[in-house]
Design an enzyme around this catalytic site. Structure first.
Site, mmCIF file in Angstrom:
data_model
loop_
_atom_site.group_PDB
_atom_site.id
_atom_site.type_symbol
_atom_site.label_atom_id
_atom_site.label_comp_id
_atom_site.label_asym_id
_atom_site.label_seq_id
_atom_site.Cartn_x
_atom_site.Cartn_y
_atom_site.Cartn_z
ATOM 1 N N LYS A 66 -7.344 -4.716 -3.233
ATOM 2 C CA LYS A 66 -7.479 -5.512 -1.961
ATOM 3 C C LYS A 66 -8.071 -4.679 -1.613
ATOM 4 O O LYS A 66 -8.337 -2.998 -1.143
ATOM 5 C CB LYS A 66 -6.294 -6.050 -0.540
ATOM 6 C CG LYS A 66 -5.490 -4.537 -0.522
ATOM 7 C CD LYS A 66 -4.556 -5.263 0.642
ATOM 8 C CE LYS A 66 -3.916 -4.414 1.230
ATOM 9 N NZ LYS A 66 -3.867 -3.680 2.545
ATOM 10 N N CYS A 95 -1.617 -1.709 7.421
ATOM 11 C CA CYS A 95 -2.011 -3.135 6.875
ATOM 12 C C CYS A 95 -0.372 -3.674 7.116
ATOM 13 O O CYS A 95 -0.283 -4.841 6.734
ATOM 14 C CB CYS A 95 -2.352 -2.373 5.005
ATOM 15 S SG CYS A 95 -3.781 -1.574 5.164
ATOM 16 N N ASP A 129 0.715 -1.433 -0.103
ATOM 17 C CA ASP A 129 -0.093 -0.290 -0.214
ATOM 18 C C ASP A 129 0.505 0.917 0.004
ATOM 19 O O ASP A 129 0.240 2.587 0.739
ATOM 20 C CB ASP A 129 -0.833 -0.034 1.363
ATOM 21 C CG ASP A 129 -2.098 -1.070 1.006
ATOM 22 O OD1 ASP A 129 -1.725 -2.170 0.303
ATOM 23 O OD2 ASP A 129 -2.480 -1.306 2.401
#
Length: 180
Positions: A76, A109, A14
């Site tokens: 995602k 994350c 990310d």
């Protein structure tokens, strides 16, 4: 356990256009991720990047995004990428058990993904100078929790030198400028 290029996969979590400007020390984090992606390319280490809700947070940012073709990206919605079947299928297909993690945010994350992958039987290695959070205290708390949870915490230089394993090779000569 030392890292081995032939057993590793680099997972970039990310590192996205709209999130990166809010990350404390983002330039340094991005610089180390770029070095690792470049070194992975030289050494044949597969790279996969996750993108959390790219419609809202944008695509993988900067030079890292430029280095990674669409085929190496996984969209995602879960914070824990290990909950995404597409990612888990890619990891299984790669056959690599050492997952080297970098990216953002360390306490969300990256942490959840490392914990999930570890529970799935992968060796998770988190690169301290290539992970970031908006608040530096959250990054430090994440590294402490990851270490306590059995993850290995390393630096970018550790990864590169362990992947290379020796000096004097053509790969060493290509990667050395990334370290200097």
């Amino acid at each position: 356990m030392l890292l081995e290029a032939r057993r590793s996969l680099l997972l970039v979590v990310d590192v996205q256009e709209r999130l990166l400007p809010a990350i404390h020390g983002a330039d340094g984090v991005l610089r180390w991720i770029e070095k690792m992606v470049r070194a992975a390319g030289v050494l044949g280490v597969p790279v996969v990047a996750t993108e959390q809700y790219p419609q809202g947070l944008g695509r993988t940012a900067g030079a890292v995004g430029d280095l990674l073709p669409e085929a190496q990206r996984v969209s995602k919605m879960h914070f824990c990428a290990a909950a995404e079947p597409d990612l888990m299928d890619r990891l299984a297909a790669a056959g690599r058990r050492q997952i080297v993690l970098c990216g953002t945010e360390a306490h969300v994350c990256v942490l959840q993904t490392a914990m999930g992958l570890s529970a799935a039987g992968y060796d998770c290695i988190v690169v301290a100078d290539a992970v970031g959070s908006r608040d530096p205290a959250n990054r430090l708390a994440a590294l402490d929790r990851l270490r306590a949870g059995g993850m290995t915490i390393v630096t970018g230089e550790m990864v590169l030198f362990e992947w290379m394993a020796r000096a004097g090779t053509p790969e060493f000569k290509q990667i050395l400028p990334l370290i200097r």
